[in-house]
Design an enzyme around this catalytic site. Structure first.
Site, short mmCIF file in Angstrom:
data_model
loop_
_atom_site.label_atom_id
_atom_site.label_comp_id
_atom_site.label_asym_id
_atom_site.label_seq_id
_atom_site.Cartn_x
_atom_site.Cartn_y
_atom_site.Cartn_z
N ARG A 1 0.85 -1.19 0.00
CA ARG A 1 0.00 0.00 0.00
C ARG A 1 0.88 1.23 0.00
NH1 ARG A 1 -3.81 2.36 4.81
NH2 ARG A 1 -1.91 3.55 5.18
N TYR B 1 -3.08 11.70 5.67
CA TYR B 1 -3.36 10.37 6.21
C TYR B 1 -2.42 9.33 5.62
CZ TYR B 1 -5.16 5.78 6.80
OH TYR B 1 -5.23 4.44 7.09
N ASP C 1 -5.18 3.78 -0.11
CA ASP C 1 -6.29 4.04 0.80
C ASP C 1 -6.72 5.49 0.71
OD1 ASP C 1 -8.14 4.05 2.82
OD2 ASP C 1 -6.76 3.49 4.42
N HIS D 1 -9.40 6.58 2.49
CA HIS D 1 -9.85 6.79 3.86
C HIS D 1 -11.14 7.61 3.93
CE1 HIS D 1 -8.67 6.65 8.27
NE2 HIS D 1 -8.38 5.45 7.79
N GLU E 1 -9.01 1.66 -1.75
CA GLU E 1 -9.69 1.36 -0.49
C GLU E 1 -10.49 2.54 0.04
OE1 GLU E 1 -8.28 0.40 4.10
OE2 GLU E 1 -6.91 -0.03 2.43
N GLU F 1 -13.47 -1.91 6.78
CA GLU F 1 -12.74 -2.08 8.04
C GLU F 1 -13.52 -1.53 9.23
OE1 GLU F 1 -9.61 1.54 8.58
OE2 GLU F 1 -9.15 0.14 6.98
N ARG G 1 -13.50 -5.87 3.62
CA ARG G 1 -12.38 -5.74 4.56
C ARG G 1 -12.79 -5.89 6.03
NH1 ARG G 1 -9.22 -1.86 5.26
NH2 ARG G 1 -7.46 -3.30 5.40
N GLU H 1 -4.07 -7.48 5.18
CA GLU H 1 -3.23 -6.36 5.60
C GLU H 1 -2.34 -6.81 6.76
OE1 GLU H 1 -3.79 -1.67 6.90
OE2 GLU H 1 -5.43 -3.08 7.21
N TRP I 1 -11.97 11.65 8.71
CA TRP I 1 -10.57 11.27 8.91
C TRP I 1 -10.37 9.85 8.42
CZ3 TRP I 1 -7.98 7.41 11.62
CH2 TRP I 1 -6.59 7.48 11.54
#
Length: 402
Positions: free
Chosen positions: A147, A159, A210, A212, A236, A262, A283, A339, A402
């Site tokens: 990643r 991030y 990612d 996010h 992601e 996630e 995920r 991951e 975030w």
């Protein structure tokens, strides 16, 4: 196999972890991870104050029944605190059952579906060239999938840009730190990063990224389309997924594979995403999605729609969860990738484990149960320290994801 004791351990060997230890009348104990980053004590309290008094005296072998008892019996269902607590109990019971039969957990889940589990690491830098160097280091370590995140010109913080080369813990003591964000700067920058990485490393390394949750669906569609020439393994969390149907719009504009989940804590959070084939990788993870029992159900639904797994595995999950994830990964047919972020040396000593990494892949080991333990004496030397995840604001001060 009556449960005679259950207790919660909260420790901070570099970051906070919540671990459940369940013991039976036979002297067999099992461990479960109950860590919820930034809200650890809420789960610890929910376990100690509400669930564990009801767990004592039950038959540890009745895993499905106990799962349903705590899920349906509370009336107030789902949510990250509730599901993390149930996850810990469920994982500990699977650990006990496998230990009682003297077999590694994956053998109870159908046996191995593959020889090992492909994992990806996190490479980041303050700028593109720093990230290129970081990716190169992971390639040298044998990773086949990486990643990549980079600092963005004009933004003071971004991030995913970690503090160390092997592990990354964004939680901070005292008050939540504030990051700043510009979608415009990010959308113009991200394709440059992956153009450079493909130029440097060629087509064979799997590259992941990612977002996010920071884009709208149409912005995510634009990014996915711009990244198509660099054939990412996945993009992601391109947009917040509370509105699952929003992924339809992204699908209309890009063929870049999408991964999400996630922060999901039940099958209902991803049911539409899976059934409409709006994502390519789910995920969800052991600790936040109801434990191994519920994660297997999510994977079974996903398999019907050719969606693969890609469980979260950052350092906000303890080695107990990593071990459980690897047993699940090794057994499930529609596994995609796992991951893997290295824990600190302090964490590894508190949680001695049997899982291993070699040539970009991991194996949970063949010790009975999960193959991970908790050194309670050492854990006691690392008391809990309150910490908060960062918050994110746009350049004009508006609160953002975030």
């Amino acid at each position: 196999m009556k449960i005679v004791d259950a207790k919660v351990n909260v420790c901070c060997p570099g970051r906070n972890f919540v671990t459940l230890k369940v013991t039976t009348e036979d002297g067999i104990y099992g461990l479960g991870d109950a860590t919820l980053n930034g809200r650890e004590l809420s789960v610890a309290s929910y376990l100690s104050d509400h669930l564990l008094p009801l767990l004592i005296g039950r038959d540890a072998r009745r895993i499905e029944d106990i799962w349903q008892y705590f899920y349906k019996g509370a009336y107030w269902r789902r949510g990250p605190v509730t599901m993390s607590a149930i996850s810990a109990i469920d994982t500990a019971l699977w650990d006990i059952k496998a230990k009682s039969l003297n077999t590694p957990l994956y053998q109870l889940l159908g046996g191995a579906s593959r020889e090992n589990v492909m994992v990806y690491g996190h490479a980041s830098g303050t700028d593109i060239e720093d990230t290129v160097k970081a990716v190169g280091e992971y390639v040298k370590k044998g990773y086949k999938a990486i990643r990549a995140q980079s600092g963005i010109p004009g933004l003071a913080s971004t991030y995913g840009v970690g503090r160390g080369k092997l592990y990354y813990e964004p939680a901070e003591k005292n008050a939540p730190p504030e990051n700043e964000w510009s979608t415009e700067k990010y959308l113009n920058f991200a394709p440059q990063l992956f153009e450079r990485l493909r130029k440097e490393f060629g087509p064979d390394v799997h590259l992941l990224h990612d977002v996010h949750h920071r884009l709208t669906p149409i912005e995510a569609g634009r990014l996915g389309k711009a990244l198509e020439p660099y054939h990412l393994f996945w993009l992601e969390d391109p947009t917040p997924a509370e509105l699952q149907e929003s992924f339809r719009l992204i699908r209309q504009h890009t063929t870049t594979p999408l991964a999400v989940g996630e922060i999901f804590n039940s099958i209902f959070d991803c049911q539409q995403l899976i059934q409409e084939q709006l994502i390519d990788y789910i995920r969800t993870t052991v600790v936040h999605a109801g434990g191994i029992t519920h994660l297997k159900k999510i994977a079974s639904l996903a398999e019907m729609y050719q969606v693969r797994t890609g469980s979260h595995g950052a350092t906000d999950l303890s080695p107990v969860c990593m071990a459980a994830a690897l047993h699940f990964d090794l057994s499930v047919h529609n596994f995609g990738i796992q991951e893997y972020m290295r824990h600190s040396e302090e964490t590894d000593k508190v949680f001695p484990h049997r899982y291993t990494f070699e040539n970009g892949a991991m194996h949970p080991g063949d010790a009975p149960g999960l193959g991970v333990d908790l050194d309670e004496t050492l854990a006691a030397k690392y008391p809990y320290q309150r910490a908060y995840l960062p918050i994110n604001r746009k350049l004009d001060g508006t609160m953002h994801n975030w």
